[in-house]
Design a protein around this motif. Structure first.
Motif, PDB file in Angstrom:
ATOM      1  N   LEU A 211       0.835  -1.201   0.000  1.00 10.78           N
ATOM      2  CA  LEU A 211       0.000   0.000   0.000  1.00 10.78           C
ATOM      3  C   LEU A 211       0.873   1.256   0.000  1.00 10.78           C
ATOM      4  N   ALA A 212       1.998   1.193   0.702  1.00 12.11           N
ATOM      5  CA  ALA A 212       2.918   2.329   0.749  1.00 12.11           C
ATOM      6  C   ALA A 212       3.831   2.368  -0.469  1.00 12.11           C
ATOM      7  N   GLU A 213       4.252   1.184  -0.947  1.00 12.31           N
ATOM      8  CA  GLU A 213       5.160   1.081  -2.099  1.00 12.31           C
ATOM      9  C   GLU A 213       4.632   0.014  -3.056  1.00 12.31           C
ATOM     10  N   PRO A 214       3.755   0.349  -3.972  1.00  8.09           N
ATOM     11  CA  PRO A 214       3.172  -0.651  -4.883  1.00  8.09           C
ATOM     12  C   PRO A 214       4.213  -1.455  -5.654  1.00  8.09           C
ATOM     13  N   ALA A 215       5.364  -0.887  -5.965  1.00 12.18           N
ATOM     14  CA  ALA A 215       6.393  -1.608  -6.716  1.00 12.18           C
ATOM     15  C   ALA A 215       6.959  -2.787  -5.928  1.00 12.18           C
ATOM     16  N   ALA A 216       6.769  -2.798  -4.612  1.00 11.11           N
ATOM     17  CA  ALA A 216       7.301  -3.879  -3.774  1.00 11.11           C
ATOM     18  C   ALA A 216       6.575  -5.199  -4.004  1.00 11.11           C
ATOM     19  N   ILE A 217       5.469  -5.190  -4.769  1.00 11.43           N
ATOM     20  CA  ILE A 217       4.719  -6.419  -5.015  1.00 11.43           C
ATOM     21  C   ILE A 217       5.561  -7.444  -5.764  1.00 11.43           C
ATOM     22  N   GLU A 218       6.657  -7.012  -6.389  1.00  8.80           N
ATOM     23  CA  GLU A 218       7.553  -7.928  -7.094  1.00  8.80           C
ATOM     24  C   GLU A 218       8.053  -9.018  -6.149  1.00  8.80           C
ATOM     25  N   ASN A 219       8.339  -8.656  -4.918  1.00  7.39           N
ATOM     26  CA  ASN A 219       8.751  -9.631  -3.897  1.00  7.39           C
ATOM     27  C   ASN A 219       8.516  -9.010  -2.522  1.00  7.39           C
ATOM     28  N   PRO A 220       7.233  -8.933  -2.108  1.00  6.67           N
ATOM     29  CA  PRO A 220       6.917  -8.198  -0.877  1.00  6.67           C
ATOM     30  C   PRO A 220       7.504  -8.816   0.377  1.00  6.67           C
ATOM     31  N   PHE A 221       7.733 -10.120   0.396  1.00  6.45           N
ATOM     32  CA  PHE A 221       8.268 -10.718   1.617  1.00  6.45           C
ATOM     33  C   PHE A 221       9.659 -10.179   1.918  1.00  6.45           C
ATOM     34  N   TYR A 222      10.566 -10.273   0.947  1.00  5.42           N
ATOM     35  CA  TYR A 222      11.926  -9.809   1.187  1.00  5.42           C
ATOM     36  C   TYR A 222      11.999  -8.283   1.277  1.00  5.42           C
ATOM     37  N   ARG A 223      11.087  -7.585   0.591  1.00  2.00           N
ATOM     38  CA  ARG A 223      11.093  -6.128   0.646  1.00  2.00           C
ATOM     39  C   ARG A 223      10.717  -5.600   2.034  1.00  2.00           C
TER      40      ARG A 223
END
Length: 606
Positions: A256-268
């Protein structure tokens, strides 16, 4: 609780590596906005609460077969409580199919779990992308090589490592939830219901990826015999469930704060300084998850053999203290080949995710159908509340299965194909054994009549043990020995190995003997379906145990000849014949001394 955490929750606890991500960038993509993120998160939360907590922890785990769980244990429990019931063929079919689907899950879990962990290297340095597959394959090779050593030594570390893993993902979740506290609203079912109402098609398709969050839920029930219901339930309610909920909420807050993090949200979710230690911990956790399901495949194979659904294969007991720790070399080799093929063939955890959910959801539906037999036919719960409860559980499972079915062409066909083949093998072996038994029964003679007719036969010193398929009639080896050698031993024991519909039979109930005149006796040796038969050790429990140096074991070895007779189709009879030829010999399966065994063969036409 710590032990259960290490063995039981390995698969479901590593689902955050890929489950949330695949809901947005998988086969059916979703926009990343507050409405869809909270809707998916609410679906994840309530899937964990209904499917795992309500269904498995509070309902299914009540159906224990003297402490043991799993499809075969549930089948044995229903057969024991409802002997001769009309629904038993359907119950047996459901249990066999659920077991076959488990093997499909056992193939995909190591591949997707290890791949998803190693893919974190891409975030450390983009140049490491080319190393993901080689590193994954090295870990897979090491994982399967160490199987022969057993899991007893490794298991000492499983609990503490998985405890550290769950605490870590909970901490990562908490540090990110503070960035968007609105995600706490997903603890209510309303975001999920609004998602279902406003965008039913996408919400339905999303259930096919949400199910990735509950892969491994079946382990709570299947591994119940190792730890008991209470430690598993406590570990789930007080440790695993809160950690998973916090982790999924943390990933939701992050995207929600950084949509680009959906690429790998766990490690992000992790600070860059902690990324490498997190990748190492993730890799170890996924190895543990893989180890748990591989060990489960060995255990299920042993149960299938004991219950007569698979031909005998070599089973090695790897622990002197823990009964369920076994190693099946043939199963290990087949799983290794398929896992390597999946890693190379699919290449990424995202590609494998499409193949993962269908087998899991199909198994869940079958388990719910079997539990329905327990609820309405054995436990006889009050229909006023049992019907709505069961309706909720079945509806959730069917919805997840239907949504997963939409990924059939994208890879879901693979575990279904494997399960269909294995279910066919189970049925072929079971029916073939029955045809062989029917042919042998035609030439059986009553023991008393036989002994009365051989009073003038020469008797030689020692004890002859004839392994007999059934506790009536005569084993073919006895008739062939008399026909060719014209002698009988002074003492003749007709030993029948019986598999009880319970996991374990105590030594006090192991053996019974029915003496007959003429120095002959019938011996019945009973083992649970989780135990490995040892005939010499069992005979040592007799009031007058035979001397090891004076005992000869006679085995009947049948050569199966397919025919046009009504039984099975001829090509299926040929398959059964191949399975018979390649099965483990009774000498190895029953721990008979090699230098005291005589095999006598015959041909049987089916």
């Amino acid at each position: 609780m710590v032990g259960a955490t290490g063995v039981v929750f390995g698969d479901i606890a590593t689902s955050p590596l890929y489950a949330f991500r695949e809901s947005f960038i998988g086969v059916h993509k979703l926009p990343i906005d507050a409405f869809h993120v909270l809707g998916v998160l609410s679906l994840l939360v309530w899937t964990l609460l209904i499917v795992v907590t309500l269904k498995y922890v509070f309902v299914t785990m009540r159906a224990d077969n003297r402490g043991e769980g799993g499809s075969f244990a549930l089948l044995a429990l229903i057969e024991r409580r409802l002997p001769g019931a009309r629904i038993l063929p359907w119950v047996s079919g459901a249990a066999l199919l659920a077991t076959a689907l488990f093997y499909g899950d056992a193939m995909i879990t190591p591949a997707i779990s290890i791949l998803s962990a190693v893919e974190g290297l891409e975030l450390v340095d983009a140049r490491m992308t080319a190393g993901v597959l080689p590193v994954t394959l090295v870990i897979v090779v090491l994982l399967f090589v160490v199987q022969r050593r057993g899991t007893e030594a490794l298991a000492l570390w499983f609990g503490p490592v998985m405890l550290l893993w769950l605490l870590t993902i909970a901490a990562l979740g908490i540090t990110n939830v503070v960035r968007a506290p609105a995600v706490l609203g997903a603890l209510s079912p309303w975001p999920a219901l609004r998602f279902l109402a406003a965008d039913p098609t996408r919400a339905f398709l999303t259930l096919g990826t949400v199910v990735l969050a509950v892969t491994g839920a079946e382990a709570l029930y299947a591994d119940m015999g190792h730890f008991g219901r209470r430690p598993i339930a406590s570990a789930w309610l007080w440790l695993a469930l809160p950690a998973l909920l916090l982790c999924y909420m943390g990933q939701s807050a992050l995207v929600l704060a950084e949509p680009a993090a959906i690429e790998n949200p766990f490690y992000r979710m992790a600070p860059s300084a902690l990324l490498v230690p997190l990748i190492v911990l993730s890799s170890v956790a996924t190895v543990i998850a893989s180890q748990s399901i591989i060990s489960g495949a060995f255990s299920v194979t042993q149960q299938a053999i004991r219950l007569g659904y698979l031909p005998r294969v070599t089973i090695v007991q790897t622990s002197a203290s823990t009964l369920g720790q076994v190693y099946a070399p043939a199963v290990n080799a087949l799983l290794f080949i398929t896992v390597v093929g999946l890693v190379i063939g699919f290449g990424s955890s995202a590609a494998l995710a499409a193949a993962f959910g269908l087998a899991v959801t199909a198994t869940m539906v079958l388990t719910t159908l079997l539990v329905g037999v327990m609820i309405f036919h054995i436990w006889a719960w009050n229909p006023l509340w049992a019907v709505p409860l069961y309706g909720l559980l079945l509806t959730c499972d069917v919805a997840l299965f239907a949504a997963s079915s939409t990924k059939f062409a994208a890879g879901g066909w693979l575990p279904v194909l494997v399960a269909a083949f294995l279910a066919f093998v189970f049925a072929t072996w079971r029916k073939g054994r029955r045809l062989v038994a029917a042919q042998i029964d035609q030439i059986d003679l009553p023991l008393d009549s036989f002994l009365a007719s051989v009073t003038k036969v020469t008797r030689v010193r020692g004890t002859a043990v004839y392994l007999s398929r059934a506790a009536v009639g005569l084993p073919p080896a006895l008739l062939h020995n008399l026909k060719h050698n014209k002698v009988l031993h002074e003492r003749v024991l007709l030993a029948t190995i019986e598999t009880a519909l319970t996991p374990i039979v105590s030594p006090a109930e192991r053996i019974t003997i029915d003496e007959a005149h003429g120095g002959a006796a019938r011996v019945r040796i009973r083992y649970g379906f989780m135990q490995t038969p040892d005939v010499p050790a069992a005979l040592a429990l007799l009031p007058e145990p035979p001397s090891a140096g004076d005992t000869t074991y006679f085995l009947s070895r049948q050569t199966i000849v397919p025919s046009a007779h009504p039984g099975m189709m001829q090509w299926r009879e040929s398959l059964f014949s191949v399975m018979v030829r390649n099965s483990e010999t009774p000498m190895s399966a029953f721990h008979l001394p090699i230098n005291r065994v005589v095999e006598l063969g015959s041909q049987i036409e089916i």
